[in-house]
Design an enzyme around this catalytic site. Structure first.
Site, mmCIF file in Angstrom:
data_model
loop_
_atom_site.group_PDB
_atom_site.id
_atom_site.type_symbol
_atom_site.label_atom_id
_atom_site.label_comp_id
_atom_site.label_asym_id
_atom_site.label_seq_id
_atom_site.Cartn_x
_atom_site.Cartn_y
_atom_site.Cartn_z
ATOM 1 C CE LYS A 73 -3.877 -1.835 2.818
ATOM 2 N NZ LYS A 73 -5.146 -1.531 1.328
ATOM 3 N NE ARG A 130 -11.181 -9.181 -2.048
ATOM 4 C CZ ARG A 130 -10.855 -8.928 -3.047
ATOM 5 N NH1 ARG A 130 -11.904 -8.864 -4.186
ATOM 6 N NH2 ARG A 130 -11.797 -7.618 -2.470
HETATM 7 N N1 BES Z 1 -8.018 -3.589 4.136
HETATM 8 C C1 BES Z 1 -8.553 -3.470 2.969
HETATM 9 C C2 BES Z 1 -9.460 -2.601 2.208
HETATM 10 C C3 BES Z 1 -9.371 -0.915 3.001
HETATM 11 C C4 BES Z 1 -8.599 0.318 2.215
HETATM 12 C C5 BES Z 1 -10.546 -0.647 3.883
HETATM 13 C C6 BES Z 1 -8.674 1.233 3.160
HETATM 14 C C7 BES Z 1 -10.818 0.593 4.672
HETATM 15 C C8 BES Z 1 -9.838 1.631 3.832
HETATM 16 C C9 BES Z 1 -8.275 -4.506 1.880
HETATM 17 O O1 BES Z 1 -7.408 -5.863 2.969
HETATM 18 C C10 BES Z 1 -7.674 -4.204 0.875
HETATM 19 O O2 BES Z 1 -6.375 -3.494 0.489
HETATM 20 N N2 BES Z 1 -8.122 -4.045 0.092
HETATM 21 C C11 BES Z 1 -8.052 -3.533 -2.055
HETATM 22 C C12 BES Z 1 -8.750 -4.985 -2.555
HETATM 23 C C13 BES Z 1 -8.590 -4.488 -3.883
HETATM 24 C C14 BES Z 1 -7.063 -4.717 -3.794
HETATM 25 C C15 BES Z 1 -9.523 -4.603 -5.172
HETATM 26 C C16 BES Z 1 -8.561 -1.772 -1.684
HETATM 27 O O3 BES Z 1 -9.842 -1.940 -1.070
HETATM 28 O O4 BES Z 1 -8.179 -0.939 -2.081
HETATM 29 MN MN MN Z 2 -5.899 -5.034 2.086
#
Ligand code: BES
Ligand code: MN
Ligand code: ZN
Length: 502
Positions: free
Chosen positions: A281, A355
């Site tokens: 990230k 997931r």
């Molecule tokens: N925990 C995150 C989702 C999230 C991101 C919650 C920002 C709250 C704020 C999750 O594990 C994630 O990183 N999801 C990705 C999925 C994507 C790679 C398809 C996302 O939402 O960017």
């Molecule tokens: Mn994630």
């Protein structure tokens, strides 16, 4: 804080502070009028110091003709617009103002204001929930010196007043409900707020065990890495491999219902820190990924509340707990892993890890408990935050009646969800070139990200009546955990238990 429910005249209260409402256009509530034999409040309003705007407050010292030391005036907004949101907002403002005073006890008459479609039980429940939400804070992580210097609020006792003595039993019920929910909400808030270096998977498991010691009706079992290997939880384990913290699958049981009855299952994402893994990230706001275990914390909170309420229900819980970090052993984009269900998954983005850990927990729950319904909650997608913001959790379900019950519960307690579709048309979007499915969309790019996440989970829950709450936008707000969706879950369980009784 100590709470009680009472029924008495405002002008006869000897409390350190009496809290009364003022409507917009300087219209005193009945309680405010009863306190104002001397006309003090009327003259303050005439001078323009309190016009009744929703959420404003004014503290008066010993107005003539009353027995209490202080009167706190709270703006209620326009009388004909007074609704559930206004009720909560007025209470939150009152709580904040009360905490800043030296008053040790208070009696609130804001609860006298009827809210359309609600009863005194609701009024008292919501008053206590709003107050406690405003009073919550976490000081444990400050240094000893700083902690000593923190202002110590004097307020110790709050009485919520109801109009008639005959309303007391209803009010008492609302109070005991609220106190149980607060226990669960505060547990979820604290676990959420704790940083990733404190709240690890092991810590979460220990907290579950501590919860079981506090509530003898809750039993906890923790599956270790070796157990998960035997069960073939290749998806969960693949995420955990990138971390030095051992993963845990925390299992909870609360069986206070009929013996032969299958349980309600609660499953929560317990990702104690999500750096994204190899699909790292960006640094901006990455600290907030300590909140990625809020789904798991909500499961613990809901169990705490259910046990405190002695709900006559069977509940099981499952919290897959892991970190998601980049490492030489971590998942790499393109890796293919095999889930406990036997479904193979191509990990095209290691940041879609929620997931991966949830699918194995869901399979475990389905195989071991055959629940009547299964509800999972997860901070699953940033896309859900884009879709709904911070006011509603995203709801997905394969069972419309379950969806309706959850939406109604959320509406009732002020912890709302909003339904998004789980149509089969989305399913082809997670097709993989080589595995059974991919963990992100391979068609459509970033479109419908929250639905794609839910569609992935649905692959593993087809045999259950299942609902998924995407709490990415609701579990925290402005760097502080909210405790959501504990209130929604507990209200759902309360309604479920009540419906079965009648
Ligand atoms: N925990 C995150 C989702 C999230 C991101 C919650 C920002 C709250 C704020 C999750 O594990 C994630 O990183 N999801 C990705 C999925 C994507 C790679 C398809 C996302 O939402 O960017
Ligand atoms: Mn994630
Ligand atoms: Zn995550």
């Amino acid at each position: 804080m100590e709470y009680s429910v009472k029924s008495g005249s405002p002008e006869k209260q000897r409390a350190a502070c009496v809290v009364v409402g003022i409507f917009e256009r300087r219209k005193p509530s009945a309680a405010a009028a009863a306190l104002d034999a001397s006309g003090t409040v009327a003259s303050i309003m005439r001078r323009g110091d309190m016009d009744g705007k929703l959420g404003t407050t004014l503290l008066l010292h010993k107005p003539a003709g009353v027995l209490c030391d202080r009167v706190l005036l709270v703006g209620l907004g326009r009388e004909r617009d007074f609704d559930e949101a206004a009720y909560r907002k007025a209470h939150a403002a009152a709580a904040k103002a009360l905490r800043a005073t030296g008053a040790v006890d208070a009696v609130s008459y804001l609860s006298h204001q009827p809210v359309k479609g609600r009863d005194w039980r609701w009024n008292v429940q919501q008053a206590v929930l709003s107050f406690e939400d405003a009073f919550y804070r976490l000081d444990a992580l400050r240094g000893e010196q700083a902690r000593k210097e923190l202002p110590q609020p004097k307020l110790a006792r709050v009485a919520i007043d109801v109009p008639r003595r005959s309303d007391l039993p209803e009010g008492e019920r609302g109070l005991s409900e609220a106190l149980a929910i607060v226990e669960g909400v505060n547990l979820a808030k604290t676990l959420g707020n704790l940083p990733g270096n404190v709240c690890t998977p092991t810590y979460l498991a220990e907290q579950a065990q501590a919860l079981a010691r506090r509530h003898k009706t809750i039993a906890v079992k923790v599956l270790e890495q070796a157990d998960m290997e035997k069960l073939g939880m290749g998806a969960l384990l693949s995420v955990a491999r990138g971390s030095r913290q051992p993963p845990k699958l925390i299992l909870l049981e609360y069986l206070a219902g009929a013996k032969e009855e299958k349980p309600i299952a609660l499953v929560g994402k317990g990702l104690t820190f999500d750096a994204g893994g190899i699909s790292l990230k960006p640094a901006d706001k990455m600290d907030e990924m300590k909140f990625d275990m809020c789904g798991g914390a909500a499961v613990l909170g809901a169990f705490a509340a259910a046990a405190a309420l002695k709900l006559p229900l069977n509940l099981v819980g499952a919290i897959p707990a892991s970190e998601n970090l980049p490492d030489g052993q971590a998942n790499k984009p393109g890796d293919i892993v095999k889930s406990m269900a036997g479904i193979t998954i191509e990990v095209l983005n290691t940041d879609a890890e929620g997931r991966l850990i949830l699918c194995d927990a869901l399979t475990y729950v389905e195989k071991n408990y055959q629940p009547t319904v299964c509800i999972d909650m997860a901070t699953l997608t940033g896309a859900c935050v884009v879709a709904l913001g911070s006011h509603a959790s995203g709801l997905f379900t394969n069972t419309p009646a379950l969806g309706r019950a959850l939406l109604a519960a959320g509406e009732q307690i002020g912890d709302r969800a909003w339904e998004l579709p789980l149509w089969p048309e989305y399913e082809p979007q997670i097709k993989s070139e080589f595995a059974d499915i991919a963990n992100i969309a391979t068609v459509g790019g970033r479109e419908a990200g929250a639905i794609i996440g839910a569609t992935f989970l649905h692959k593993f829950t087809k045999k259950m009546k299942w609902a998924h709450l995407d709490i990415a936008g609701t579990a925290w707000h402005g760097k502080k955990a909210t405790g959501r969706p504990v209130p929604l879950l507990v209200q759902y369980l309360l309604n479920h238990a009540a419906k079965r009784e009648s």
